[in-house]
Design a protein around this motif. Structure first.
Motif, PDB file in Angstrom:
ATOM      1  N   TRP A  86     -10.564   7.756  -1.698  1.00  0.00           N
ATOM      2  CA  TRP A  86      -9.411   7.729  -2.599  1.00  0.00           C
ATOM      3  C   TRP A  86      -8.423   6.671  -2.100  1.00  0.00           C
ATOM      4  O   TRP A  86      -8.071   6.657  -0.924  1.00  0.00           O
ATOM      5  N   ILE A  87      -7.974   5.808  -2.997  1.00  0.00           N
ATOM      6  CA  ILE A  87      -7.033   4.749  -2.648  1.00  0.00           C
ATOM      7  C   ILE A  87      -5.816   4.852  -3.563  1.00  0.00           C
ATOM      8  O   ILE A  87      -5.934   4.751  -4.785  1.00  0.00           O
ATOM      9  N   VAL A  88      -4.648   5.060  -2.960  1.00  0.00           N
ATOM     10  CA  VAL A  88      -3.391   5.061  -3.708  1.00  0.00           C
ATOM     11  C   VAL A  88      -2.796   3.659  -3.648  1.00  0.00           C
ATOM     12  O   VAL A  88      -2.682   3.070  -2.581  1.00  0.00           O
ATOM     13  N   TRP A  89      -2.434   3.118  -4.807  1.00  0.00           N
ATOM     14  CA  TRP A  89      -1.781   1.814  -4.831  1.00  0.00           C
ATOM     15  C   TRP A  89      -0.705   1.808  -5.900  1.00  0.00           C
ATOM     16  O   TRP A  89      -0.632   2.695  -6.744  1.00  0.00           O
ATOM     17  N   ARG A  90       0.147   0.824  -5.800  1.00  0.00           N
ATOM     18  CA  ARG A  90       1.213   0.700  -6.781  1.00  0.00           C
ATOM     19  C   ARG A  90       1.219  -0.727  -7.334  1.00  0.00           C
ATOM     20  O   ARG A  90       0.703  -1.657  -6.709  1.00  0.00           O
ATOM     21  N   ALA A  91       1.798  -0.891  -8.502  1.00  0.00           N
ATOM     22  CA  ALA A  91       1.954  -2.195  -9.126  1.00  0.00           C
ATOM     23  C   ALA A  91       3.240  -2.165  -9.941  1.00  0.00           C
ATOM     24  O   ALA A  91       3.692  -1.090 -10.373  1.00  0.00           O
ATOM     25  N   PRO A  92       3.859  -3.317 -10.168  1.00  0.00           N
ATOM     26  CA  PRO A  92       5.085  -3.329 -10.978  1.00  0.00           C
ATOM     27  C   PRO A  92       4.836  -2.762 -12.370  1.00  0.00           C
ATOM     28  O   PRO A  92       3.817  -3.041 -12.995  1.00  0.00           O
ATOM     29  N   ASP A  93       5.777  -1.951 -12.829  1.00  0.00           N
ATOM     30  CA  ASP A  93       5.699  -1.409 -14.182  1.00  0.00           C
ATOM     31  C   ASP A  93       5.734  -2.565 -15.177  1.00  0.00           C
ATOM     32  O   ASP A  93       6.571  -3.470 -15.067  1.00  0.00           O
ATOM     33  N   LEU A  94       4.829  -2.542 -16.145  1.00  0.00           N
ATOM     34  CA  LEU A  94       4.741  -3.631 -17.108  1.00  0.00           C
ATOM     35  C   LEU A  94       6.013  -3.766 -17.940  1.00  0.00           C
ATOM     36  O   LEU A  94       6.305  -4.848 -18.473  1.00  0.00           O
ATOM     37  N   SER A 137       6.424  -5.461  -5.968  1.00  0.00           N
ATOM     38  CA  SER A 137       5.119  -6.095  -5.838  1.00  0.00           C
ATOM     39  C   SER A 137       4.045  -5.032  -5.667  1.00  0.00           C
ATOM     40  O   SER A 137       4.331  -3.874  -5.353  1.00  0.00           O
ATOM     41  N   SER A 138       2.798  -5.452  -5.834  1.00  0.00           N
ATOM     42  CA  SER A 138       1.663  -4.536  -5.664  1.00  0.00           C
ATOM     43  C   SER A 138       1.416  -4.282  -4.187  1.00  0.00           C
ATOM     44  O   SER A 138       1.615  -5.168  -3.349  1.00  0.00           O
ATOM     45  N   TRP A 139       0.929  -3.074  -3.879  1.00  0.00           N
ATOM     46  CA  TRP A 139       0.696  -2.721  -2.478  1.00  0.00           C
ATOM     47  C   TRP A 139      -0.219  -1.509  -2.419  1.00  0.00           C
ATOM     48  O   TRP A 139      -0.093  -0.591  -3.232  1.00  0.00           O
ATOM     49  N   SER A 165       2.703 -10.070  13.138  1.00  0.00           N
ATOM     50  CA  SER A 165       1.943 -10.193  11.904  1.00  0.00           C
ATOM     51  C   SER A 165       2.585  -9.354  10.809  1.00  0.00           C
ATOM     52  O   SER A 165       3.150  -8.290  11.060  1.00  0.00           O
ATOM     53  N   SER A 166       2.499  -9.859   9.588  1.00  0.00           N
ATOM     54  CA  SER A 166       2.996  -9.098   8.440  1.00  0.00           C
ATOM     55  C   SER A 166       1.877  -8.316   7.755  1.00  0.00           C
ATOM     56  O   SER A 166       2.071  -7.752   6.687  1.00  0.00           O
ATOM     57  N   THR A 167       0.678  -8.298   8.373  1.00  0.00           N
ATOM     58  CA  THR A 167      -0.471  -7.605   7.799  1.00  0.00           C
ATOM     59  C   THR A 167      -0.486  -6.154   8.251  1.00  0.00           C
ATOM     60  O   THR A 167      -0.506  -5.876   9.448  1.00  0.00           O
ATOM     61  N   PHE A 168      -0.475  -5.244   7.290  1.00  0.00           N
ATOM     62  CA  PHE A 168      -0.516  -3.827   7.593  1.00  0.00           C
ATOM     63  C   PHE A 168      -1.738  -3.199   6.923  1.00  0.00           C
ATOM     64  O   PHE A 168      -2.185  -3.652   5.878  1.00  0.00           O
ATOM     65  N   TYR A 169      -2.248  -2.150   7.553  1.00  0.00           N
ATOM     66  CA  TYR A 169      -3.444  -1.475   7.065  1.00  0.00           C
ATOM     67  C   TYR A 169      -3.166   0.005   6.869  1.00  0.00           C
ATOM     68  O   TYR A 169      -2.378   0.606   7.610  1.00  0.00           O
ATOM     69  N   LYS A 170      -3.838   0.591   5.905  1.00  0.00           N
ATOM     70  CA  LYS A 170      -3.875   2.028   5.726  1.00  0.00           C
ATOM     71  C   LYS A 170      -5.245   2.513   6.191  1.00  0.00           C
ATOM     72  O   LYS A 170      -6.259   1.850   5.967  1.00  0.00           O
ATOM     73  N   LEU A 171      -5.272   3.698   6.838  1.00  0.00           N
ATOM     74  CA  LEU A 171      -6.480   4.157   7.508  1.00  0.00           C
ATOM     75  C   LEU A 171      -6.869   5.562   7.064  1.00  0.00           C
ATOM     76  O   LEU A 171      -6.023   6.398   6.747  1.00  0.00           O
ATOM     77  N   THR A 172      -8.172   5.819   7.086  1.00  0.00           N
ATOM     78  CA  THR A 172      -8.706   7.159   6.945  1.00  0.00           C
ATOM     79  C   THR A 172     -10.059   7.175   7.650  1.00  0.00           C
ATOM     80  O   THR A 172     -10.499   6.164   8.189  1.00  0.00           O
ATOM     81  N   ALA A 176     -10.412   1.081   6.592  1.00  0.00           N
ATOM     82  CA  ALA A 176      -9.130   0.389   6.623  1.00  0.00           C
ATOM     83  C   ALA A 176      -8.982  -0.449   5.363  1.00  0.00           C
ATOM     84  O   ALA A 176      -9.918  -1.126   4.942  1.00  0.00           O
ATOM     85  N   VAL A 177      -7.806  -0.402   4.752  1.00  0.00           N
ATOM     86  CA  VAL A 177      -7.489  -1.231   3.599  1.00  0.00           C
ATOM     87  C   VAL A 177      -6.168  -1.926   3.868  1.00  0.00           C
ATOM     88  O   VAL A 177      -5.184  -1.290   4.255  1.00  0.00           O
ATOM     89  N   ARG A 178      -6.159  -3.243   3.684  1.00  0.00           N
ATOM     90  CA  ARG A 178      -4.931  -4.003   3.878  1.00  0.00           C
ATOM     91  C   ARG A 178      -3.908  -3.640   2.826  1.00  0.00           C
ATOM     92  O   ARG A 178      -4.244  -3.374   1.667  1.00  0.00           O
ATOM     93  N   GLY A 179      -2.631  -3.639   3.233  1.00  0.00           N
ATOM     94  CA  GLY A 179      -1.587  -3.301   2.291  1.00  0.00           C
ATOM     95  C   GLY A 179      -1.539  -4.236   1.101  1.00  0.00           C
ATOM     96  O   GLY A 179      -1.422  -3.810  -0.047  1.00  0.00           O
ATOM     97  N   GLY A 180      -1.625  -5.537   1.369  1.00  0.00           N
ATOM     98  CA  GLY A 180      -1.439  -6.510   0.313  1.00  0.00           C
ATOM     99  C   GLY A 180      -2.698  -7.137  -0.218  1.00  0.00           C
ATOM    100  O   GLY A 180      -2.615  -8.151  -0.927  1.00  0.00           O
ATOM    101  N   ALA A 181      -3.855  -6.615   0.109  1.00  0.00           N
ATOM    102  CA  ALA A 181      -5.114  -7.192  -0.376  1.00  0.00           C
ATOM    103  C   ALA A 181      -6.132  -6.087  -0.575  1.00  0.00           C
ATOM    104  O   ALA A 181      -6.216  -5.157   0.235  1.00  0.00           O
ATOM    105  N   ASN A 182      -6.915  -6.183  -1.634  1.00  0.00           N
ATOM    106  CA  ASN A 182      -7.882  -5.128  -1.946  1.00  0.00           C
ATOM    107  C   ASN A 182      -9.197  -5.358  -1.227  1.00  0.00           C
ATOM    108  O   ASN A 182     -10.237  -5.597  -1.842  1.00  0.00           O
ATOM    109  N   ILE A 183      -9.144  -5.308   0.087  1.00  0.00           N
ATOM    110  CA  ILE A 183     -10.333  -5.435   0.919  1.00  0.00           C
ATOM    111  C   ILE A 183     -10.471  -4.139   1.718  1.00  0.00           C
ATOM    112  O   ILE A 183      -9.620  -3.822   2.546  1.00  0.00           O
ATOM    113  N   ALA A 184     -11.509  -3.377   1.425  1.00  0.00           N
ATOM    114  CA  ALA A 184     -11.766  -2.109   2.108  1.00  0.00           C
ATOM    115  C   ALA A 184     -12.882  -2.327   3.122  1.00  0.00           C
ATOM    116  O   ALA A 184     -13.962  -2.807   2.775  1.00  0.00           O
TER     117      ALA A 184
END
Length: 355
Positions: free
Chosen positions: A269-277, A255-257, A197-204, A213-221
């Motif tokens: 607290w959720i750290v995320w990134r997005a492409p610089d405009l 890409s966003s992640w 699977s290409s689905t990864f999660y961040k955990l706390t 758990a929050v998916r790397g590529g989707a904003n579902i907590a």
């Protein structure tokens, strides 16, 4: 959750890997900030980096960082099979590990975390190596898979997300591994292996019975309660314009992640990134990375979310490259590269004001 409690649940039949999971319907929420007065600021705790010096060979754009209960800073980077250890002031202490297959030897270290009494080292396709606080090998638990995120409880059970195609773990998103090597898997609906699977999660979590758990590529907590059996208690789908604009099909780079999570008294607290405009170059995912400093390609974002409602309390945008949270701590890891290519890691402590 203690290893003893895990064994009790297994013996009583209250925890089985094939039990259907009860879940509430996810809530779709706006990502708009609800507290106009609230502000997020960063305090720099320590900086590590430079071109020359002992232990700095692991300081790079994809570095992974953990902080143990003694305040020591543990830095790794795939595929180097070594761990660099620094004190709380950033002074080099020692290097741990070497290349190989035996105790204390690694092919590639994918992730490190630290609990109250042990340091958990995950090596790509080798499993978990448990170290004591003197960095002696306590035990090795071999299993396939690559672990990129984990959370360690107060009893040193480590909860992680990975594809683990073993008889009991296959098809499940999450796994709990005790210090004695017992592993429980959950978050799946059967034991069918559908390929990697290409689905990864961040955990706390709260250190006891709750894991986010929050998916790397989707904003579902998603909030899980672990006992008497793992179940989904709450799920929020967050709509974030900057994040959504950075996603595409097929995936493009940059890409966003979602990069990391941390739970404390202020919230989630959720750290995320997005492409610089201002960065217009987009290439297919998997293409060679550009040589531009990552601060030009990405904006780093930090959201503080109310874990009860899913609403966003405050948000901070950073013109830099945030790697997530240093495992075992509340520090955000920021990567900075000078125009001359000199790499640095900064540990930043977030704080909320104006609430």
């Amino acid at each position: 959750m203690s290893p003893f409690l895990l064994r009790v649940l297994i013996c009583l039949g209250l925890w089985t890997s094939t039990r259907p999971l009860a879940a509430q319907d996810g809530q779709l929420l706006s990502g708009e900030v609800t507290c106009e007065r609230c502000r997020i600021a960063f305090d720099t705790v320590v900086t590590i980096g430079g071109l020359d010096g002992p232990g700095l060979h692991v300081v790079a754009r994809p570095s992974k960082v953990a902080v143990d209960r003694l305040g020591r800073i543990i830095v790794t980077v795939t595929p180097i099979p070594e761990i660099s250890v620094f004190d709380s002031k950033g002074r080099f202490l020692r290097t741990v590990g070497r290349s190989g297959e035996g105790p204390g030897e690694y092919r590639a270290i994918s992730h490190v975390n630290a609990g109250p009494g042990y340091i958990h080292v995950f090596a790509h396709s080798q499993g978990r190596v448990l170290l004591d606080y003197d960095f002696n090998v306590v035990r090795m638990d071999r299993f396939p898979g690559q672990v990129n995120s984990s959370f360690v409880t107060e009893s040193d059970d480590v909860i992680f997300s990975a594809d683990v195609p073993t008889q009991r773990a296959v098809g499940h998103k999450f796994h709990i591994l005790s210090p004695s090597g017992e592993m429980i898997s959950f978050g799946g609906e059967g034991s069918v292996y559908r390929g990697r699977s290409s689905t990864f999660y961040k955990l706390t979590g709260d250190g006891a019975n709750t894991v986010w758990a929050v998916r790397g590529g989707a904003n579902i907590a998603t909030r899980w309660t672990l006992t008497p059996e793992p179940r989904v208690e709450r799920e929020f789908a967050r709509q974030l314009e900057a994040f959504d604009d950075g996603r595409s099909d097929p995936p493009m780079f940059p890409s966003s992640w979602n990069m990391g999570l941390m739970l404390d008294g202020d919230g989630l607290w959720i750290v995320w990134r997005a492409p610089d405009l201002e960065w217009g170059e987009r290439v297919p995912a998997g293409s060679p990375m550009t040589e531009a400093p990552p601060r030009l390609e990405y904006d780093g974002w930090l959201d503080l979310v109310d874990p009860d409602t899913g609403l966003t309390i405050a948000r901070h945008r950073n013109d830099g490259h945030l790697l997530g949270f240093a495992q075992g701590s509340r520090y955000i890891v920021a990567y900075h590269e000078t125009d001359e290519g000199v790499p640095y890691l900064h540990l930043l402590e977030p704080r909320l004001s104006g609430s």
